[in-house]
Design a protein around this motif. Structure first.
Motif, PDB file in Angstrom:
ATOM      1  N   ALA A   1       0.823  -1.206   0.000  1.00 56.63           N
ATOM      2  CA  ALA A   1       0.000   0.000   0.000  1.00 56.63           C
ATOM      3  C   ALA A   1       0.854   1.251   0.000  1.00 56.63           C
ATOM      4  O   ALA A   1       0.606   2.193  -0.746  1.00 56.63           O
ATOM      5  CB  ALA A   1      -0.940  -0.016   1.214  1.00 56.63           C
TER       6      ALA A   1
ATOM      7  N   LYS B   1       1.301   4.053  -2.895  1.00 54.98           N
ATOM      8  CA  LYS B   1       1.041   5.453  -2.571  1.00 54.98           C
ATOM      9  C   LYS B   1       2.217   6.327  -2.974  1.00 54.98           C
ATOM     10  O   LYS B   1       2.044   7.409  -3.557  1.00 54.98           O
ATOM     11  CB  LYS B   1       0.771   5.583  -1.068  1.00 54.98           C
ATOM     12  CG  LYS B   1       0.359   6.982  -0.622  1.00 54.98           C
ATOM     13  CD  LYS B   1       0.018   6.991   0.858  1.00 54.98           C
ATOM     14  CE  LYS B   1      -0.408   8.380   1.301  1.00 54.98           C
ATOM     15  NZ  LYS B   1      -0.749   8.399   2.746  1.00 54.98           N
TER      16      LYS B   1
ATOM     17  N   ASP C   1      -9.662  -3.991  -3.981  1.00 55.55           N
ATOM     18  CA  ASP C   1      -9.942  -3.223  -2.760  1.00 55.55           C
ATOM     19  C   ASP C   1     -10.851  -2.049  -3.122  1.00 55.55           C
ATOM     20  O   ASP C   1     -10.415  -0.898  -3.204  1.00 55.55           O
ATOM     21  CB  ASP C   1      -8.635  -2.712  -2.149  1.00 55.55           C
ATOM     22  CG  ASP C   1      -8.834  -2.128  -0.753  1.00 55.55           C
ATOM     23  OD1 ASP C   1     -10.002  -1.967  -0.333  1.00 55.55           O
ATOM     24  OD2 ASP C   1      -7.825  -1.815  -0.091  1.00 55.55           O
TER      25      ASP C   1
ATOM     26  N   ARG D   1     -10.873   1.395  -0.963  1.00 52.62           N
ATOM     27  CA  ARG D   1      -9.745   2.301  -1.213  1.00 52.62           C
ATOM     28  C   ARG D   1      -9.809   2.885  -2.618  1.00 52.62           C
ATOM     29  O   ARG D   1      -9.451   4.041  -2.855  1.00 52.62           O
ATOM     30  CB  ARG D   1      -8.415   1.555  -1.033  1.00 52.62           C
ATOM     31  CG  ARG D   1      -8.050   1.278   0.415  1.00 52.62           C
ATOM     32  CD  ARG D   1      -6.628   0.742   0.505  1.00 52.62           C
ATOM     33  NE  ARG D   1      -5.665   1.764   0.091  1.00 52.62           N
ATOM     34  CZ  ARG D   1      -4.564   1.503  -0.603  1.00 52.62           C
ATOM     35  NH1 ARG D   1      -4.311   0.269  -1.001  1.00 52.62           N
ATOM     36  NH2 ARG D   1      -3.720   2.457  -0.912  1.00 52.62           N
TER      37      ARG D   1
ATOM     38  N   TYR E   1      -9.713   6.889  -3.648  1.00 49.87           N
ATOM     39  CA  TYR E   1      -8.799   7.463  -4.639  1.00 49.87           C
ATOM     40  C   TYR E   1      -9.572   8.203  -5.720  1.00 49.87           C
ATOM     41  O   TYR E   1      -9.216   9.312  -6.125  1.00 49.87           O
ATOM     42  CB  TYR E   1      -7.945   6.361  -5.283  1.00 49.87           C
ATOM     43  CG  TYR E   1      -6.626   6.116  -4.605  1.00 49.87           C
ATOM     44  CD1 TYR E   1      -5.433   6.456  -5.235  1.00 49.87           C
ATOM     45  CD2 TYR E   1      -6.550   5.529  -3.350  1.00 49.87           C
ATOM     46  CE1 TYR E   1      -4.202   6.223  -4.634  1.00 49.87           C
ATOM     47  CE2 TYR E   1      -5.332   5.289  -2.734  1.00 49.87           C
ATOM     48  CZ  TYR E   1      -4.167   5.637  -3.379  1.00 49.87           C
ATOM     49  OH  TYR E   1      -2.960   5.410  -2.765  1.00 49.87           O
TER      50      TYR E   1
END
Length: 483
Positions: free
Chosen positions: A2, A6, A278, A281, A285
Motif C-alpha cells: 500500500a 502510494k 480493494d 480504497r 482514490y
C-alpha cells in the motif's frame, strides 16, 4: 504494498503534472509567437489534415497500449513483436496516404495540401518507435522519463518552428513542427529508457492482443473520426481562415482539460487498476481525483470564459478576436471533459466497466454525428451551432457518468455533487466579482488582464482557505515530494 503504491502514485502525479504544465507553458508561448506571425489560413491548412493523421496513429497503435497495460506479465519477445508490428503498420499506411494527397487537396480546394500533407504524414513513421517504451514506462509508473521526453521534444519543436517562420517558411513551419516534436521525443525515450529488441519475436501475441483490443480500436477509430469531423466539415464548407479560428479556439480551450485528463486520468488509471481488489480504497482514490479536478477546472475555465477577449487582444493581437466566441462556447464542454476522461479511464480498468465504457463512447460518437448532420442541414452557415450541439452532448455524458459510477463503485450522484459543489460555489463568487470589476473598470488591456487574474486568484484561494481547507491540505500532501 500500500505504501509503495502510494509513493509511486505521488511521484507519478508530480511528474505527470510537470509534464503537462511544461507542455502548457511551451505550447502557449510557441502558440503566441506563431499566431502573431502567421495567418488563420495557415493554421486552417494544418487543421484540415488532423483527421487523417489521427486515424493513422490509431491504426498503428491498434489498441495495444491499454491491453498491454492490463496484462500481468509480458515477455521481451512479445514486446519486440508489438514493436515491429507497429512499424510495419505505420509504413503500410504512409505509402497509400502519400499517393492520396492530391485527392485530399482537391476535396478541400487547397492545392498546397498535396505537398504539406506528405510532410505531416511522416508522423506515421515516427510514432510507432515510441509506443512500446511508453507502455513499459506506464506499467512501472515511471512518468519522469515521459515528462522529460515530452518537454524536450516540445522545446525543440518550438524553437524549430520559430526559426522556420523567421526564414519565411509560412505554413510549412507548422508542418515541420510536428515532425520535430515527435522525432526528438522518440530519440529522448530511446536514450533515457532503451528497449532491448530481440529478433526472436513471438508474433502470436499480436493475434492475442488484437482479439482483446478489437473493440477498443474500433471505438477509438470512431471516437477519433468523430472528434475531427468538425475540422473536416468546416474545412470543406467554409474558408480556411474560419477553420483556423475554430481550430485555434479549440486548441487553446482544450489545453487545460486535456492536460488534467492526462494527469489524473493516466496516473489515476495506473493507480486504480492496482486497487481492483480493494473497492473501498479505490473509491477513496477516485473521489480524491474528482475533487482535485474540480478545484483546478472550475475557476480556470470561468476565468477564461470571462476574460478571453482581453487575453486574445493582448497576446495574439486583434486579428484573432473572431475566435473568442468559439472559445467561450468550448469552455462549457471543457469544464465537463476532464471529469469524463477521469471516469472513462476508470471504466476501462474496472472489471465490470470496460463494456460500459465502450458502449458509452459509441453512444457519444453517434450523438455527435447526428448533431453535426442536424446542424449542417438546418443551420448550414452557423459554426457556433455546431459547438452548442457539442456542449449538449457533454451534459448528457455527465448524467450518464453519474449513473455508471453508482452502478460500478457505489459513487452516488449525491456524493458526486457533494464533491463538486464547494468549488463550484466558490467559482461562482469569483466570477461575479470579476463581472462587477469589468462593469465598473476599463483599464488598458495589459492592466485589465493583470487585474482580472489577481481578482480571480485572490478570491478563489482565500475562500478555499476558509471553507475548503481539507482539500488544500490533500493537494499539498499529494504533491509534496518525499524520498
Amino acid at each position: 504494498m500500500a505504501e509503495d503504491l502510494k509513493s509511486k502514485t505521488k511521484k507519478s502525479l508530480v511528474w505527470s503534472t510537470v509534464d503537462r504544465l511544461g507542455a502548457i507553458v511551451i505550447t502557449f508561448v510557441t502558440g503566441i509567437i506563431t499566431a502573431r506571425l502567421l495567418t488563420p489560413h495557415d493554421f486552417g491548412l494544418i487543421g484540415a489534415l488532423a483527421i487523417f493523421s489521427a486515424i493513422g496513429n490509431i491504426l498503428i497503435e491498434s489498441g495495444f497500449s491499454i491491453t498491454l497495460l492490463k496484462r500481468k506479465e509480458i515477455s521481451k519477445e512479445e514486446y519486440s513483436a508489438v514493436f515491429f508490428f507497429n512499424i510495419a503498420v505505420g509504413l503500410a499506411l504512409y505509402i497509400p496516404f502519400y499517393f492520396c494527397t492530391p485527392l485530399i487537396a482537391d476535396f478541400f480546394h487547397e492545392e498546397a495540401l498535396t505537398k504539406v500533407a506528405r510532410v505531416v504524414f511522416l508522423t506515421l513513421l515516427l510514432n510507432p518507435l515510441a509506443i512500446v517504451q511508453i507502455v513499459l514506462l506506464k506499467r512501472s509508473l515511471n512518468y519522469k522519463i515521459m515528462a522529460l521526453a515530452n518537454i524536450i521534444g516540445l522545446t525543440a519543436s518550438g524553437v524549430g518552428v520559430c526559426l522556420l517562420i523567421k526564414f519565411n517558411y509560412g505554413y510549412w513551419a507548422l508542418a515541420w513542427q510536428q515532425i520535430i516534436f515527435i522525432g526528438v521525443k522518440v530519440i529522448c525515450l530511446w536514450l533515457l529508457h532503451p528497449f532491448s529488441i530481440t529478433t526472436k519475436c513471438n508474433f502470436g501475441v499480436i493475434r492475442e492482443l488484437f482479439s482483446s483490443s478489437v473493440k477498443i480500436i474500433s471505438n477509438s477509430l470512431l471516437n477519433t473520426t468523430v472528434y475531427n469531423i468538425y475540422n473536416f466539415v468546416i474545412g470543406r464548407k467554409y474558408e480556411m481562415s474560419q477553420l483556423g479560428y475554430f481550430s485555434q479556439a479549440r486548441k487553446y480551450e482544450e489545453i487545460l482539460p486535456l492536460a488534467l485528463g492526462d494527469i489524473l486520468g493516466g496516473v489515476g488509471s495506473s493507480a486504480l487498476v492496482k486497487l481492483n481488489e480493494d473497492p473501498e480504497r479505490q473509491l477513496l482514490y477516485l473521489r480524491r481525483f474528482t475533487k482535485i479536478t474540480a478545484f483546478i477546472t472550475f475557476p480556470t475555465m470561468a476565468f477564461l470564459f470571462l476574460c478571453m477577449g482581453d487575453v486574445v487582444s493582448l497576446v495574439f493581437t486583434d486579428k484573432w478576436l473572431p475566435m473568442v466566441p468559439f472559445f467561450q462556447l468550448f469552455c462549457f464542454s471543457g469544464t465537463l471533459h476532464p471529469f469524463h476522461t477521469l471516469f472513462y479511464n476508470y471504466y476501462l480498468i474496472s472489471p465490470k466497466g470496460q463494456e460500459r465504457a465502450l458502449l458509452l463512447e459509441s453512444g457519444k460518437n453517434i450523438m455527435i454525428l447526428l448533431s453535426v448532420f442536424f446542424c449542417i442541414y438546418f443551420f448550414p452557415n452557423d459554426i457556433q451551432t455546431l459547438i452548442k450541439g457539442y456542449i449538449l452532448i457533454h451534459v448528457v455524458l455527465a448524467i450518464i457518468d453519474a449513473v455508471f459510477l453508482k452502478c460500478l463503485i457505489n459513487y452516488s450522484p449525491i456524493d458526486l455533487i457533494k464533491d463538486l459543489l464547494p468549488n463550484l460555489l466558490i467559482t461562482l463568487v469569483m466570477a461575479i466579482s470579476v463581472i462587477q470589476f469589468q462593469n465598473h473598470f476599463q483599464l488598458g488591456t495589459l492592466y485589465q488582464v493583470v487585474a482580472e487574474v489577481a481578482i480571480c486568484g485572490i478570491i478563489y484561494l482565500v475562500i478555499n482557505l476558509f471553507v475548503n481547507r481539507q482539500l488544500l491540505v490533500e493537494l499539498i500532501t499529494t504533491f509534496k515530494k518525499k524520498d
